[in-house]
Design a protein around this motif. Structure first.
Motif, PDB file in Angstrom:
ATOM      1  N   THR A 168      30.226  34.469  36.402  1.00  0.00           N
ATOM      2  CA  THR A 168      31.301  35.636  36.146  1.00  0.00           C
ATOM      3  C   THR A 168      30.446  36.936  35.843  1.00  0.00           C
ATOM      4  N   ILE A 169      31.067  37.492  36.807  1.00  0.00           N
ATOM      5  CA  ILE A 169      30.628  39.076  36.931  1.00  0.00           C
ATOM      6  C   ILE A 169      31.712  39.940  36.522  1.00  0.00           C
ATOM      7  N   ILE A 227      35.179  37.201  39.510  1.00  0.00           N
ATOM      8  CA  ILE A 227      34.733  38.620  39.933  1.00  0.00           C
ATOM      9  C   ILE A 227      35.989  39.379  39.087  1.00  0.00           C
ATOM     10  N   GLU A 228      35.728  40.040  37.813  1.00  0.00           N
ATOM     11  CA  GLU A 228      36.686  40.749  37.205  1.00  0.00           C
ATOM     12  C   GLU A 228      36.567  41.953  36.667  1.00  0.00           C
ATOM     13  N   ASN A 229      37.451  43.069  36.456  1.00  0.00           N
ATOM     14  CA  ASN A 229      37.383  43.988  35.637  1.00  0.00           C
ATOM     15  C   ASN A 229      35.956  44.940  36.161  1.00  0.00           C
ATOM     16  N   THR A 258      37.442  33.585  42.319  1.00  0.00           N
ATOM     17  CA  THR A 258      38.779  34.480  41.782  1.00  0.00           C
ATOM     18  C   THR A 258      38.403  35.810  41.687  1.00  0.00           C
ATOM     19  N   ILE A 259      38.988  36.932  42.285  1.00  0.00           N
ATOM     20  CA  ILE A 259      38.838  38.240  42.194  1.00  0.00           C
ATOM     21  C   ILE A 259      39.979  38.890  41.591  1.00  0.00           C
ATOM     22  N   ARG A 260      39.660  39.356  40.631  1.00  0.00           N
ATOM     23  CA  ARG A 260      41.045  39.748  39.885  1.00  0.00           C
ATOM     24  C   ARG A 260      40.650  41.274  38.955  1.00  0.00           C
TER      25      ARG A 260
END
Length: 697
Positions: A168-169, A227-229, A258-260
């Motif tokens: 997670t990034i 990949i979030e925020n 997931t890119i959100r």
């Protein structure tokens, strides 16, 4: 509570030896730790036993490439064991406690690949406000504090490279990652790059024994990447960086990424691009603006194996090409509930361009496009694409355009080739997108009202379903599909009948599309008018702004009486001139453009067309390209001064629109220009009151 890491080294196995900047040999490799929180407290980019733990050190320790015993006691104090909720596996997390004012990590070389499951969490940095809404376009978007970028004068291809499952990034700003070579490699530079360990730099050049695949069996794509925020290509203060990244997120080889809730902007190429494999990818709730400024122009470009990919809930605005572009994909995707507006700013392309079969485009808002809404390719043959319940408006093309192989210019494939004739032979099934399913046809082009209802009839392909739309756009033969009025189930005997009771009135226009379970969706029907046609009454439009702060709550106020608008009078330059055969912005031109910037910021409803021109002393093809470079130079200068990309459209005329027929040096100097055409989004007259101020010698 957390347990201090000091004294617990035996939990982490055998340790290796320290190497400069994390370049460690296999012999020096330590065992990766099972669980820990590593707190980065320095923006330096070093590996040294001191009192500061850097991001490079934290990743190296997590990977098992740097033994914790090689750190100083002060650094080991920054590694603690986490407290996991009951029943949850322990995790490795890299957090941040950077000193105030020292939150920009300037890399001296590429960071190590992330080779184990972990979370890099910028939201742990002091000052991160997880409850503060930043943009009206996405209430979930938050402002990062920690920035990651190459140091001055250093070229680094990628910010973070992910090669492991369950990474997670979160909560970072990354920008400036690119390469100086002229041709984009198959494994492109990007802010975040996702692939198996050490992918080949260019799979097209593989030689035996590595050409058996494209990859060996051991090249397993990482799974479950989040990949979030993050803010990619944009600084934490919302400014455009001096050095732009090539791409935002490159999913080169992965499943389940997931890119959100990211803001992805200002990239030379696409915001999100896939490579060889990106199956089961979810792209959701992102704000994607102003990408494609110097290369591949499309906001989201998918190719390779992309089956079961969903693109949903994104705000895609002001990008230089298509909002979503599918290039020879393997598998089908879903595109739904996105806002895709004001794209095609530099290159006129469809908002959504589909190659391949069985894609589903539904319930999107597609507006203000310099080409068609959705284009379905004819080569390679693309069938079964379902395009339904979308709202289109203000398009320079059809809402849905099925390309044919008879129109083979690049512009036809990217923008659409216009209304197709009726299918008149079986060959049309093979040379037209969606197998040339026919558009519905109304029996009457002018349909009378019957009380408060409208009775419709017409023809459509056998076995298809017909959707009837109200058209609220320009009065063309095939205006944009607006509000869905009703759906007519499976068509039998090629005829449809329906009664509409949904507030239609005299002068309204309607259109229709057909959906066939085997072939997909048709182009729109030629419009029909309800009763007598009446002149359109223009309605005020919203100024083209891709991102804006949330509106503060306001007490209700009574609207003022509507007055006829007065013309807008601007005292502003209309031309920027260039030296012979040049397209760069000189100091004198910059002074003129600064006046343009001031006027645009003072008048937010003004939009501009940038027309590139040349003198006649070269070939027509050369001058067309030179004119484009000149218009693009002006646009990029205005971009860096904070002008929203959706307010600017570039076009080139080369030598075709000279200011005079003369051949004096002064005549040629006046021809070498980018002309700025000012318009108001509300269709109010704009009067410009200033002549040329500057002509380059």
């Amino acid at each position: 509570m957390k347990v201090q890491f000091l004294g617990l080294l035996s939990l982490f196995g055998v340790f290796g030896h320290l190497m400069p900047l994390g370049v460690l040999t296999n012999a020096a490799r330590a065992n990766p730790i099972d669980a820990a929180v590593l707190t980065v407290n320095s923006a330096d980019d070093t590996i040294a036993p001191d009192d500061r733990l850097t991001l490079r050190e934290a990743i190296s320790v997590a990977n098992g490439d740097l033994a914790p015993e090689k750190l100083s006691p002060a650094e080991r104090q920054l590694i603690t064991l986490p407290t996991s909720p009951s029943g949850q596996p322990p995790l490795v997390t890299i957090g941040f406690q950077l000193p105030s004012g020292q939150t920009v990590i300037q890399l001296q070389q590429a960071l190590p690949e992330i080779k184990r499951s972990l979370t890099i969490d910028g939201t742990t940095q002091a000052g991160y406000a997880g409850d503060r809404v930043i943009l009206a376009q996405n209430a979930n978007l938050r402002q990062p504090i920690v920035e990651l970028t190459p140091a001055a004068g250093v070229e680094i291809l990628r910010g973070l490279t992910i090669t492991s499952d369950n990474v997670t990034i979160r909560g970072l700003s990354l920008y400036g990652f690119t390469a100086s070579h002229g041709e984009t490699a198959s494994t492109p530079p990007a802010d975040i790059f996702i692939a198996h360990l050490a992918p080949p730099p260019d799979i097209r050049q593989q030689q035996p024994p590595a050409n058996n695949a494209p990859f060996y069996d051991r090249d397993i794509p990482p799974k479950n990447i989040l990949i979030e925020n993050n803010w990619l290509g944009i600084r934490h203060d919302q400014s455009m960086p001096d050095r732009t990244s090539a791409f935002g997120v490159s999913v080169f080889n992965s499943t389940g990424t997931t890119i959100r809730n990211n803001w992805i902007a200002n990239h030379d190429g696409s915001a999100i691009i896939t490579g060889v494999k990106a199956e089961n990818t979810l792209i959701t709730q992102n704000v994607i603006t102003g990408n494609g400024i110097a290369g591949m122009p499309d906001a989201i470009r998918l190719e390779g194996k992309v089956d079961r990919t969903d693109i949903t809930g994104n705000h895609i605005c002001g990008n230089d090409g298509s909002g979503i572009y599918l290039f020879k994909p393997d598998g089908s995707i879903n595109i739904y509930e996105n806002s895709i507006v004001y794209n095609g700013r530099r290159l006129r392309r469809a908002a959504v361009y589909l190659m391949g079969n069985r894609h589903h485009v539904t319930q999107n808002t597609i507006q203000h496009q310099t080409a068609a809404g959705v284009v379905v390719a004819a080569a390679p043959a693309s069938v079964g694409n379902l395009i339904e319940r979308n709202q289109f408006s203000d398009l320079e093309g059809l809402s849905i355009d099925l390309n044919t192989q008879h129109n083979t210019d690049v512009s036809d494939y990217q923008r659409g080739d216009g209304l197709n004739p009726d299918r008149n032979s079986p060959n049309r099934r093979r040379d037209t997108g969606n197998a040339a399913i026919n558009a519905p046809q109304f029996d009457q082009r002018q349909i009378p009202m019957q009380g408060d209802a409208v009775v419709l009839s017409g023809t459509a392909d056998e076995g298809s379903t017909v959707e009837i739309y109200q058209v609220k756009d320009k009065p063309t033969d095939a205006g944009a599909l607006g509000t869905l009025l009703l759906t007519i189930s499976e068509i039998k005997n090629g005829k449809f009948y329906a009664t509409v009771k949904s507030g239609l009135k005299n002068g309204d226009r309607i259109s229709a599309i057909s959906h066939h379970p085997q072939y997909g969706t048709s182009e729109p029907a030629i419009n029909a008018t309800i009763g007598q046609a009446i002149p359109d009454t223009p309605t005020p439009a919203t100024p083209p702004v891709c991102v804006s702060p949330p509106d503060p709550p306001k007490p209700p106020v009574q609207p003022p009486p509507v007055q006829p608008p007065e013309p807008i009078r601007l005292k502003v330059p209309r031309n920027i001139h260039f030296a012979l055969d040049q397209s760069f912005i000189s100091d004198r031109s910059a002074q003129v453009l600064d006046k343009v910037v001031a006027v645009l910021k003072a008048n937010p409803t003004i939009i501009i067309d940038l027309h590139g021109h040349t003198d006649p002393r070269a070939s027509d093809a050369y001058n067309i390209e030179l004119g484009k470079r000149r218009a693009l130079s002006v646009r990029n200068y205005l971009l860096r001064k904070g002008i929203d990309p959706s307010r600017m459209t570039i076009r080139t005329f080369g030598e075709r629109q000279r200011l005079s027929d003369g051949s004096r040096k002064l005549d040629y100097a006046r021809d070498r220009r980018t002309e700025i055409i000012y318009k108001d989004i509300r269709d109010i007259e704009v009067i410009v009151q200033e002549d040329d101020l500057q002509i380059e010698p």
